[in-house]
Design an enzyme around this catalytic site. Structure first.
Site, mmCIF file in Angstrom:
data_model
loop_
_atom_site.group_PDB
_atom_site.id
_atom_site.type_symbol
_atom_site.label_atom_id
_atom_site.label_comp_id
_atom_site.label_asym_id
_atom_site.label_seq_id
_atom_site.Cartn_x
_atom_site.Cartn_y
_atom_site.Cartn_z
ATOM 1 N N PRO A 174 0.818 -1.226 0.000
ATOM 2 C CA PRO A 174 0.000 0.000 0.000
ATOM 3 C C PRO A 174 0.845 1.266 0.000
ATOM 4 O O PRO A 174 0.863 2.051 0.953
ATOM 5 C CB PRO A 174 -0.836 -0.143 1.277
ATOM 6 C CG PRO A 174 -0.016 -0.991 2.179
ATOM 7 C CD PRO A 174 0.699 -1.963 1.288
ATOM 8 N N GLY A 176 0.528 4.090 -1.517
ATOM 9 C CA GLY A 176 -0.198 5.339 -1.366
ATOM 10 C C GLY A 176 -0.502 5.688 0.072
ATOM 11 O O GLY A 176 -0.471 6.863 0.468
ATOM 12 N N ASP A 177 -0.827 4.689 0.884
ATOM 13 C CA ASP A 177 -1.113 4.938 2.297
ATOM 14 C C ASP A 177 0.121 5.460 3.020
ATOM 15 O O ASP A 177 0.052 6.428 3.789
ATOM 16 C CB ASP A 177 -1.584 3.642 2.977
ATOM 17 C CG ASP A 177 -3.003 3.274 2.605
ATOM 18 O OD1 ASP A 177 -3.862 4.168 2.592
ATOM 19 O OD2 ASP A 177 -3.257 2.091 2.334
ATOM 20 N N TYR A 178 1.243 4.811 2.800
ATOM 21 C CA TYR A 178 2.460 5.205 3.499
ATOM 22 C C TYR A 178 2.954 6.575 3.020
ATOM 23 O O TYR A 178 3.417 7.386 3.821
ATOM 24 C CB TYR A 178 3.539 4.142 3.323
ATOM 25 C CG TYR A 178 3.332 2.984 4.266
ATOM 26 C CD1 TYR A 178 3.928 2.985 5.524
ATOM 27 C CD2 TYR A 178 2.527 1.903 3.927
ATOM 28 C CE1 TYR A 178 3.731 1.935 6.412
ATOM 29 C CE2 TYR A 178 2.317 0.848 4.811
ATOM 30 C CZ TYR A 178 2.927 0.879 6.053
ATOM 31 O OH TYR A 178 2.708 -0.152 6.940
ATOM 32 N N GLY A 181 0.902 9.146 4.595
ATOM 33 C CA GLY A 181 1.308 9.303 5.993
ATOM 34 C C GLY A 181 2.519 10.213 6.129
ATOM 35 O O GLY A 181 2.579 11.057 7.029
#
Length: 405
Positions: A174, A176-178, A181
């Site tokens: 993932p 995009g999530d990291y 963040g």
């Protein structure tokens, strides 16, 4: 005020910062994870009886969620059902104690629960809100669900990531999530700096696709100015030839990237092929781009005759930028990783010795550290509600009885 005995009196970069994390899964919580690595006191809120879904994600060791152990490290895990009106007063007390509040619900969720950041800014003017969502807080897609996979596809990144014969691909992780963040944590620190001058917090709005769009900047300006996109080239790079992952004779693989004429000439010399330097087809990067398949096949054929370690030594001797494609077990035993202390060992209450990535980046005077791994749900209830908010044991027990915590 919220204080953390683990960082009180020590020179942590963010030891005086209090963070309330209301989100779940990955993007929002990674903001809290990064801030916690550098000493921020992070209170992680989960719904009683329905904890963060990341606890359910594999891998597990027996019943212990391993991904959770690193994502929730350095966080005080409490339970509080902030969706309930009778929990609102407690939620407001926690917000009022915080410098930063992180959430990654679908836009409008906090507003529905009576915790609208825009409305609470007057009551808590110094609080910085980090709001991470799939599509951002406004726009026609804002109410749609969003995950990192969809963000990669929507951003345009997938259109030039993949192989010509197989089509677009997304990361096996993932990404995009990291990345969201990281951008959320950067935004929080920028807002903290601004608050030093104004005394005012602000709202940070991060959409999952926008950090990806930011990092593919060259593709954006290229299309704007030329009307052209980037082609699918697998592991090759359109602007940098030869650049690929090449199989070696002993079953390994190495990556090579010739981003300059000097590196390319070093590669040709390492191969014992000075003709590749003088060949009219390869005299410049622009020409190599035009003849990429020819030069790439020459490099691939040569690397296929070489053992992994031997070819890396040879390339290093000729100042060629190259590296082994490591398996995760190789990362654990790599001398450079060990020298940099990039993987850190802590002792966890459930798992005993536990290795995970060390805080990054490295700060010379106030380095990050892992104080503990992700806690069981509600582990810090008595500490946070009792010591920090001053609630009595009877009051905490009553909240538990009502399933508010």
């Amino acid at each position: 005020m919220l204080t953390d005995p683990e960082t009180a009196g020590d020179p942590s970069a963010l030891g005086d910062i209090k963070v309330l994390e209301l989100g779940s899964m990955l993007a929002g919580p990674f903001v809290g994870s990064l801030l916690g690595d550098f000493g921020a006191c992070v209170v992680k809120v989960e719904k009683p009886g329905k904890p963060d879904a990341l606890r359910e994600w594999p891998p597990h060791k027996e019943e212990v969620p391993l991904w959770w152990k690193t994502m929730a490290r350095n966080k005080h895990a409490i339970t509080l059902d902030i969706s309930r009106p009778d929990a609102r007063d407690i939620a407001l007390r926690l917000i009022g104690e915080s410098d930063i509040v992180i959430e990654n619900f679908r836009p409008g969720t906090l507003e529905r629960w009576g915790l609208s950041p825009s409305e609470l800014r007057e009551r808590f003017p110094r609080v910085i809100w980090v709001r991470v969502s799939g599509w951002g807080q406004d726009g026609p897609k804002s109410q749609q669900g969003g995950y990192a996979t969809i963000a990669e596809a929507f951003s345009g990144l997938s259109s030039f990531t993949g192989h010509p014969d197989k089509g677009p691909m997304v990361s096996a992780f993932p990404l995009g999530d990291y990345l969201a963040g990281v951008f959320g944590a950067f935004g929080a620190l920028a807002a903290l700096h601004r608050r030093e001058n104004t005394g005012q917090g602000q709202i940070i709005d991060v959409a999952l696709y926008e950090p990806i769009l930011r990092i593919i900047e060259s593709v954006v300006v290229r299309y704007d100015q030329t009307g052209r996109g980037k082609p699918l080239l697998g592991n090759q790079m359109e602007e940098d030839v030869p650049r690929n992952v090449y199989a070696t004779a002993d079953g390994g693989a190495i990556a090579i990237s010739c981003g300059s004429q000097g590196i390319y000439e070093g590669l040709a010399n390492a191969m014992g092929r000075p003709d590749l330097v003088t060949d009219p087809r390869f005299l410049s990067m622009a020409l190599r781009v035009e003849n990429r398949e020819v030069i790439d096949s020459e490099v691939a054929a040569w690397v296929a005759t070489q053992a992994t370690d031997a070819v890396l030594d040879k390339l290093q001797d000729h100042r060629v930028v190259a590296g082994k494609v490591n398996r995760i077990e190789d990362v654990f035993t790599d001398a450079h990783v060990a020298a940099r202390k990039a993987i850190e060992t802590i002792v966890d209450d459930q798992l005993g010795p536990l290795r995970m990535p060390a805080p990054s980046p490295r700060l010379s005077d106030t380095p990050g550290r892992i104080r503990w791994a992700g806690q069981v749900s509600g582990a810090a209830n008595e500490e946070v509600f009792g010591r920090w908010l001053g609630m009595s044991g009877a009051s905490i027990a009553a909240l538990r009885e009502q399933k508010i915590i």
